[in-house]
Design an enzyme around this catalytic site. Sequence first.
Site, PDB file in Angstrom:
ATOM      1  N   ARG A  21       4.031   4.513   2.001  1.00 44.10           N
ATOM      2  CA  ARG A  21       3.310   5.668   2.573  1.00 44.10           C
ATOM      3  C   ARG A  21       4.055   6.206   3.786  1.00 44.10           C
ATOM      4  NH1 ARG A  21      -1.487   3.182   1.534  1.00 44.10           N
ATOM      5  NH2 ARG A  21      -1.628   2.268   3.603  1.00 44.10           N
ATOM      6  N   CYS A  42     -11.162 -13.933  -2.228  1.00 43.27           N
ATOM      7  CA  CYS A  42     -12.447 -14.218  -1.569  1.00 43.27           C
ATOM      8  C   CYS A  42     -13.624 -14.012  -2.523  1.00 43.27           C
ATOM      9  CB  CYS A  42     -12.621 -13.318  -0.346  1.00 43.27           C
ATOM     10  SG  CYS A  42     -11.128 -13.179   0.640  1.00 43.27           S
ATOM     11  N   TYR A 424     -31.034  -1.789  18.962  1.00 45.00           N
ATOM     12  CA  TYR A 424     -32.324  -2.430  18.658  1.00 45.00           C
ATOM     13  C   TYR A 424     -33.205  -1.514  17.819  1.00 45.00           C
ATOM     14  CZ  TYR A 424     -37.278  -3.375  19.108  1.00 45.00           C
ATOM     15  OH  TYR A 424     -38.587  -3.549  18.801  1.00 45.00           O
TER      16      TYR A 424
END
Length: 446
Positions: A21, A42, A424
Amino acid sequence: MKFLIIGGDAAGMSAASRAKRNMPDLEVMVLEKTHDVSYSACGMPYNIADARRTIDDLVVRQANIFREKQGINLLTGHRAESVDPAAKTVSGRSDAGHAFSFSYDKLLIATGASPVLPDIPGIDLPGVMALKSLDQGRKIKDFIKKNNVKHVVIIGMGYIGLEMCEALRERSIDVTMAELSSDFLPWMNSELSDTVKKEVESHHVRLYLGQGVDRIESKNGRLSVVTPHLALDADMVLVAIGITPNSMIAEKAGIELGVNRSIAVNQLMQTSAKDIYAAGDCADAFHVVSGKKTWIPLALVANRAGWAVADTVCGKPTQLDGVCGTAVFKVFDLEVARTGLNETEASEYGFVPVSEIIKSRSRAHAHPGSTDIWVYVVADQITGRLLGAQMVGKEGAAHRINAAAVALHARMTVEQFSQTDLAYAPPFGPVWDPLLTAANQILKKI
Ligand SMILES: Cc1cc2nc3c(=O)[nH]c(=O)nc-3n(C[C@H](O)[C@H](O)[C@H](O)COP(=O)(O)OP(=O)(O)OC[C@H]3O[C@@H](n4cnc5c(N)ncnc54)[C@H](O)[C@@H]3O)c2cc1C
């Protein structure tokens, strides 16, 4: 310029693709001894767990795509046997028995690692398997099918052994595990590792710790794993006691070896020989917490190091900061995660470690489906620096560990980490993320 690569999986093919690339005119040649390239090792335990899947669905990109679409001269069935750094050549032999010798301007050794097979009688018996390459995965799957395997003994209780234990139980195969160490997951805090051990045992897996295997016998068409105190019968034995770097080719070429006989590299992945690089499971790396050399063979570092070597070879020198041993695995319903150092490792590296364990929840108070999550953190009492973290829980441990990993890369103190603005919402955790609670608690000890 010719860029030659030995090894056609994570590190090798990442380097080859990236180099092409970067510089489409660069001559890139890859020598791969098997006929499998660019696959997800994996994913093998999860593939083996499902009899309907073919192992070949783990191939990320086929060899002909690299050849035809990317212009990489990929030679499968070509085993490199020696490197001559003075003549800048790599020699070897093809499957067809033809000797070859190729020249290079820049060489990358990306030969990976091999499973450790103990030198005990019976290790070569049919049905005694190891899992590292795709072909080994293929053989395990075929063996289970053809022999109607009902009982497997796994030697070793590391993450690959445990992932395979879950995979085999998924197929209703009876599993017994034997391990030389008397501690289960010895690198892990014992409160956390006890939780993991109970999870495995609750799935009817027999765990025998402190059992060195003397030999494997074949009796009436079955196998028997023999330790000084036990004889464990099985239809198949999986040896999963660790891996060792494939560094022999480098050693023979006079290249310096490092930790655990991996190939010693600097932050540019340069070896001690001019124009020769090493990347992936065969090479060592710097640990960002200790600053010392380490050998932690995992997938991301292999891919990243392959890219970095390609960039350097193409004229953009790229140094890697290093690794901190961030790793996760799943065993049955538990996520197990770690990053950085445990207390023992921290002491060995000259820190004065303090640690804390907290139990928190995976979701907000009273939110349905919330489960326990254990966090163990280690810090340096002198500098207040965060040194490591481990987590276990049914949900929210695997990805949460990444926040601690980033803090380690940033060399944060626990105090700085305790002030980070973590996300959160009730379905994802308590207001005080479990990692922040652990940081707040350990701060009291520093
Ligand atoms: C079952 C299993 C599960 C895993 N799970 C995870 C996980 O969840 N997370 C994670 O981060 N990592 C995991 N890993 C580790 C990860 O797969 C490796 O870190 C990664 O594949 C290393 O890539 P590599 O290119 O360095 O080496 P390899 O993938 O081993 O590739 C090396 C290649 O070099 C070839 N080769 C070797 N010697 C020669 C020679 N002399 N001539 C020509 N070719 C040669 C080999 O055939 C091989 O194709 C797992 C590994 C296994 C086996």
